[in-house]
Design an enzyme around this catalytic site. Structure first.
Site, PDB file in Angstrom:
ATOM      1  N   CYS A 118       5.631  -9.659   3.348  1.00 55.89           N
ATOM      2  CA  CYS A 118       5.032  -8.209   2.387  1.00 55.89           C
ATOM      3  C   CYS A 118       6.710  -7.855   2.444  1.00 55.89           C
ATOM      4  CB  CYS A 118       4.211  -7.802   3.130  1.00 55.89           C
ATOM      5  SG  CYS A 118       3.881  -7.681   4.352  1.00 55.89           S
ATOM      6  N   HIS A 121       3.746   0.098   2.351  1.00 50.70           N
ATOM      7  CA  HIS A 121       4.314  -0.276   3.082  1.00 50.70           C
ATOM      8  C   HIS A 121       5.029   0.845   3.291  1.00 50.70           C
ATOM      9  CE1 HIS A 121       2.122  -3.364   5.166  1.00 50.70           C
ATOM     10  NE2 HIS A 121       3.198  -4.329   5.263  1.00 50.70           N
TER      11      HIS A 121
END
Ligand code: A2P
Length: 337
Positions: free
Chosen positions: A131, A245
């Site tokens: 990710c 994130h």
């Protein structure tokens, strides 16, 4: 694209990423003839919603893939290592979200906005990158093409959902306990208590003192950019955020690129949204990113401490673009199965 439809298995259908994959298949009208949700025996009796129907979750087994055209895996590396070859043997193409196959030379590691052509080289398995790497390279690949990145220093601020549903639950429960004046249970998923804390450890430590998550960003950047000369220095930190994130990035470029030029390049880049107007307080945070597809970038400015230095702030939904969406986009690149 032909009108053929596919039988699609989702391995890890009850997990945070698997659920998002199923939602995205519906949302993006992927031509699914039949959806097969697979998970462990723990999920027996559960159902998942798809196309207005409640489908029973089936237990993953060696014979699960008969008649399956496409298998999206997100149940961890051990499951992928064991079952992805069985799916391929049964005739399916596998898009694997785990780290099990990413570093095998013959397995393409694909971000559709960056290296879509690699999909054609697959021999049954295509790997979805980590990710943190996905959102980094969606934004940096266009800058690398223009100005050549010599070195990047990346500090990540990674959400609890990167550790799956149990990672989010542990954060929620400990937060509730602490706000109620109680002592939370000892952490089991994160290496320390994540509530009201930042943990400079994502994944396990390696012999050189870095973590495997940091190593993944180094190895995957070289493979995806197809350029081992780009130096990557990463520190990965888990923060008490549920979804999204963030990354603070410092670049050293081979040729000059002003912040204005970088903004113009990124405004044209696929999958990128520039939110960068510091005088009006405009920059992305995980609140803007959560539930959305693009990778958001802001705080683009010179780094005066190095020649040709540029600094950026990159934010994306790690479960969506960092995992499920990227996997579904890879599947969309395949010739209809
Ligand atoms: P289950 O819910 O039955 O445990 P997350 O990353 O959010 O924790 O989700 C992990 C997903 O992978 C879940 O759907 C989980 O199913 C599934 N999973 C984990 N281990 C296995 C296994 N050994 N076989 C099949 N599915 C598994």
């Amino acid at each position: 694209m032909s009108q053929r439809t596919s039988t699609v298995a989702v391995v890890g259908a009850t997990g945070a990423v698997g659920e998002e994959m199923i939602q995205l298949l519906a949302e993006r009208q992927f031509p699914v003839r039949k959806l097969l949700p697979l998970a462990s025996a723990r999920s027996l009796g559960r159902t998942v919603s798809f196309g207005g129907e409640e489908l029973p979750v089936e237990i993953l087994g060696r014979d699960s893939f008969a008649g399956v055209d496409l298998a999206l895996f997100s149940a961890g590396a051990a499951v992928s290592r064991e079952y992805a070859p069985l799916a391929v043997e049964a005739g399916a193409v596998v898009v694997d979200n785990s780290s099990a196959w990413r570093y095998e030379p013959e397995v393409p590691l694909v971000i559709p906005e960056v290296n879509p052509g690699k999909v054609a080289e697959h021999r049954g398995i295509i790997a979805n990158p980590n990710c943190s790497t996905i959102q980094l390279l969606v934004v940096l690949a266009p800058l690398h093409r223009r100005a050549g990145i010599r070195r990047m220093v990346v500090d990540t601020y990674q959400a609890a959902s990167g550790a799956g549903r149990r990672g989010m639950d542990e954060l929620a429960e400990a937060s509730i306990q602490l706000l109620s004046g109680k002592v939370p249970a000892a952490p089991k998923v994160h290496p320390r208590r994540l509530a009201f804390n930042c943990i400079p450890q994502v994944d396990r430590f390696l012999e050189d003192g870095s973590t495997r998550e940091e190593w993944k960003m180094v190895a995957e950047t070289a493979k995806i950019l197809d350029d081992p000369t780009v130096a990557v220095s990463a520190t990965c930190v888990r923060v008490p955020v549920f979804s999204g994130h963030s990354e603070a990035v410092s670049l050293e470029l081979a040729t000059p690129l002003s912040p204005e030029e970088a903004r113009e390049i990124l405004k044209q880049a696929p999958g990128v949204v520039v939110l960068d107007d510091p005088t009006h307080g405009v920059y992305p945070t995980t609140i803007e990113a959560a539930g959305n597809d693009p990778c958001f970038v802001g705080r683009i400015r010179r780094d005066p401490t190095v020649p040709q230095g540029l600094k950026l702030w990159i934010v994306a939904d790690n479960v969506r673009k960092g995992a499920a969406l990227n996997a579904v986009q890879i599947a969309e690149l395949l010739p209809r199965l």
